[in-house]
Design an enzyme around this catalytic site. Structure first.
Site, mmCIF file in Angstrom:
data_model
loop_
_atom_site.group_PDB
_atom_site.id
_atom_site.type_symbol
_atom_site.label_atom_id
_atom_site.label_comp_id
_atom_site.label_asym_id
_atom_site.label_seq_id
_atom_site.Cartn_x
_atom_site.Cartn_y
_atom_site.Cartn_z
ATOM 1 N N GLU B 43 9.463 1.941 5.987
ATOM 2 C CA GLU B 43 8.532 0.720 6.129
ATOM 3 C C GLU B 43 8.305 -0.125 4.918
ATOM 4 O O GLU B 43 6.815 0.886 5.969
ATOM 5 C CB GLU B 43 9.063 -0.057 7.575
ATOM 6 C CG GLU B 43 9.818 -0.547 9.005
ATOM 7 C CD GLU B 43 9.219 -1.555 10.070
ATOM 8 O OE1 GLU B 43 8.425 -1.833 9.530
ATOM 9 O OE2 GLU B 43 10.269 -1.216 10.345
ATOM 10 N N GLU B 54 -0.651 -9.161 11.606
ATOM 11 C CA GLU B 54 -1.080 -7.187 11.383
ATOM 12 C C GLU B 54 -3.080 -8.077 12.389
ATOM 13 O O GLU B 54 -3.112 -8.939 11.582
ATOM 14 C CB GLU B 54 -1.382 -7.348 9.668
ATOM 15 C CG GLU B 54 0.218 -7.730 8.849
ATOM 16 C CD GLU B 54 1.148 -7.165 9.590
ATOM 17 O OE1 GLU B 54 1.422 -5.813 9.806
ATOM 18 O OE2 GLU B 54 2.376 -6.971 8.792
#
Lengths: 412, 277
Positions: B43, B54
């Site tokens: 990824e 995040e």
């Protein structure tokens, strides 16, 4: 009114999957309590806005401005709402809604601190624990507001990522929400974010135009030719416009922060303004598709305005749509003219406006002849919070009408 | 190799790094080291300025990569320059996909991604409700669209996501943002249970940082593990301590090997009744 959360191509729900169930829960609560007044929610909201918030606010004739511009100029006095700005209308509505939903923790972001202080007041009033995320740079720029939040019992969490302003504070609050979604409500401060926030915040703020419309008829026997409101994220703007949108005889002007210039520095990723309606392009940020200040690749730019409350790279999706359809005219006023208007209103009307609101008066000064015989300006907040920065910024410029503050030079 | 193939032979190890963190050349070495360490899929993050899903570790990696000059165009070059045989999944936020190219919408980005050999996408701010345009473009160019299933995802929402997903489903092990934790959430098991009727590989991510975690997650029924922040931490330490790229790459390879081995061990420890087809 949008129920599906789209305003033309704008709006929607661009959020992490972890938040979607909470968004759906909020949609349901919005429809039941706000749109359908279930359990008397809206009645309680209006009562508390009156008794705690000090509503209705006056629609006051500005005598000297009316004389100066040779037309009827009226001020919608949102600076007189408890806390000194329109922000309480939304914060009180959302904190009360969170109580009806059974949530037991409130989080909020704040830029200048106006929404943070409003949320902190509402949370103290309604006995809810509150944490406010605020960029580190803004904490330093707006210390009195940090003190106010803490005095009302809220925690203030500094955000150190990036430039440390509103954009980063919103991202960080969304992260908290994604972590604590089950017991926490996120009180977003403007008509931005995923559906139902843009519609819901508009509905809580539309009390401004609802009152102004009735007051205009009482005082002038008719609706205004023009309504002016400053526009950052757009909550006072949508509040001041919402009930006038169907009134074709009333022109609506959203006055954005032109900052120092409308030119953009792609290389540095900086737009030295906050004029996303005037110069932005379509994109997706903080949960919604809307108009944004972004570079060629779609990276979000750092915005700028002399008024931190307008300093944001996006704008509410409904406002962007109303501009696209031509119902609202997007205009802008730069830092210098806003600051001059700040001094003018202070001296001529005895009202020190927020630097945000001063942008609307800057536009009035330059374009009054195009605005008809009867103009309403939304005075979204008072300027006490801006005194230090206004004096510093004035010192750096040559503004004829500004008072002499030399005795404070270097001492601020 | 397709994403389905990558999950075909035992548990898949799916590491995440931000492309261009901290610079283009080192980052190429790091991804290649992960393949040597046993990665089955990579990824690869395309950095966006407002990464709302995040935690701090990956936020900082994104800042380093952006300061190092990473852009969508450079990202596509990066994928072409990568010397790996495992499939690459592009992980980024929707605005970059939406804005790319001259035409409206996601099609130009997907076309270009297919052109450089990307196999699929993970887009953390694109829920199933808003995903139709990207799904259509992915179908047109034969790419997979991976969706995240959160601990809060249930009922109709789960069905809606599982109708749209392809490649693998990203099972978010706990609420919150990305980030390495010293323990792994108990929410994983119930998430995997809810997904057991759906015939698509389940890869678990958020918080996995050791071989022991990997083993436990796979033993609990996961078809793969996704590890980001623990690896990004190594890149960050290397950057802060001025390590050579070679040293950092070796450390990445070592942790990758530990994670992959843990995942393989987890399969052999599964109780017989939980064996998946």
């Amino acid at each position: 009114m949008s129920v599906d959360g789209k305003f033309g191509d704008y709006g929607g729900q661009y959020v992490p999957e972890a938040l979607m169930p909470a968004i759906e829960e909020l949609e349901d609560a919005y429809e039941r309590y706000v749109l359908n007044n279930e359990d008397g929610f809206m009645d309680e909201f209006r009562t508390r806005l009156r008794d705690f918030g000090g509503r209705p606010t006056p629609l006051q004739r500005a005598d000297r401005l009316s004389e100066r511009y040779d037309r009827e100029v009226y001020l919608k006095r949102e600076d007189l709402v408890h806390g000194g700005a329109h922000k309480l209308n939304n914060a009180l509505g959302q904190v009360l809604l969170a109580k009806y939903m059974g949530k037991d923790r409130i989080i909020a972001e704040t830029g200048a601190g106006q929404h943070g202080t409003a949320t902190a007041m509402a949370c103290a009033h309604l006995d809810m624990p509150c944490e406010v995320y605020m960029g580190e740079r803004d904490i330093n720029r707006q210390r009195p507001n940090v003190f106010r939040m803490k005095l009302n019992g809220s925690e203030v969490n500094p955000v150190t990522v990036g430039r440390g302003t509103l954009k980063e504070a919103i991202s960080e609050t969304m992260r908290d929400w994604a972590t604590n979604v089950e017991d926490t409500h996120y009180v977003i401060g403007s008509v931005v974010g995923p559906h139902p926030f843009p519609s819901m915040v508009r509905d809580f703020q539309s009390v401004i135009s609802e009152e102004a419309r009735t007051q205009a008829r009482e005082k002038m026997g008719r609706l205004p030719d023009a309504v002016l409101a400053c526009a950052g994220g757009g909550s006072n703007t949508m509040g001041a416009f919402a009930e006038f949108v169907e009134d074709d005889e009333t022109e609506l002007y959203a006055v954005e922060a032109g900052g120092s210039t409308l030119d953009v520095d792609e290389e540095a990723g900086v737009a030295p303004n906050s004029a996303s309606l005037t110069t932005g392009s379509e994109g997706v940020l903080h949960g919604a598709r809307t108009r944004l200040l972004q570079d060629h690749d779609g990276q979000i730019m750092e915005s700028h305005s002399i008024s931190s409350g307008l300093d944001y790279a996006g704008v509410g999706p409904e406002l962007a749509h109303l501009v696209d359809t031509g119902r609202v005219t997007a205009v802008n006023v730069d830092d210098d003219h806003a600051l001059t208007a700040f001094h003018r209103l202070s001296q001529m009307e005895g009202i020190i406006p927020a630097l945000e609101s001063a942008h609307a008066f800057g536009y009035l000064e330059e374009h009054s002849e195009e605005l008809g015989e009867f103009v309403v300006v939304n005075l979204s907040g008072r300027g006490d919070k801006d005194l230090e920065s206004a004096i510093e910024e004035t010192y750096e410029r040559d503004i004829d009408i500004a008072p002499n503050m030399d005795e404070f030079t270097g001492g601020l | 190799m397709s994403l389905a193939d990558a999950f075909a032979d035992g548990p898949a190890f799916v590491p995440y790094l931000v492309a261009g963190d901290p610079d283009y050349e080192s980052s190429l070495e790091y991804v290649e080291a992960l393949e040597r360490g046993g990665a089955d899929v990579i990824e690869l993050g395309l950095p966006f300025s407002e990464p709302i899903a995040e935690g701090p570790t990956i936020q900082n990696a994104i800042v380093r990569a952006l300061e190092g000059g990473m852009t969508p165009e450079r990202y596509f070059e990066f994928v072409e320059d990568l010397d790996v045989s495992i499939p690459v999944v592009c992980m980024t936020y929707y605005n970059l996909i939406y804005r790319y190219g001259d035409a409206e919408g996601p099609r130009p980005f997907v076309e270009k991604a297919a052109d450089v050999g990307i196999e699929g996408f993970v887009v953390p701010d694109l829920p199933a409700e808003e995903a139709d345009p990207l799904r259509e473009a992915c179908d047109e160019f034969g790419l997979d669209l991976v969706f995240i299933v959160a601990p809060t995802t249930r009922g109709d929402r789960l069905d809606r996501i599982m109708r749209q997903v392809s490649g693998y489903v990203y099972v978010q092990a706990r609420l919150g943002t990305t980030g390495a934790k010293s323990d792994v959430s108990d929410q994983t098991g119930s998430s995997l249970d809810r997904l057991s009727d759906y015939d698509v590989p389940k890869a678990v991510g958020f918080g996995i940082s050791s071989g022991e975690h990997a083993e436990r997650i796979v033993r609990g029924g996961a078809d793969g593990i996704i590890v980001g922040s623990a690896l990004v931490d190594i890149v960050a330490q290397g950057y802060e301590n001025d390590e050579s790229a070679k040293t950092t790459a070796e450390r990445l390879e070592t942790l990758a090997h530990e994670l992959k081995s843990g995942a393989i061990d987890g399969v052999s420890q599964r109780p017989p009744h939980s064996e998946r087809t």
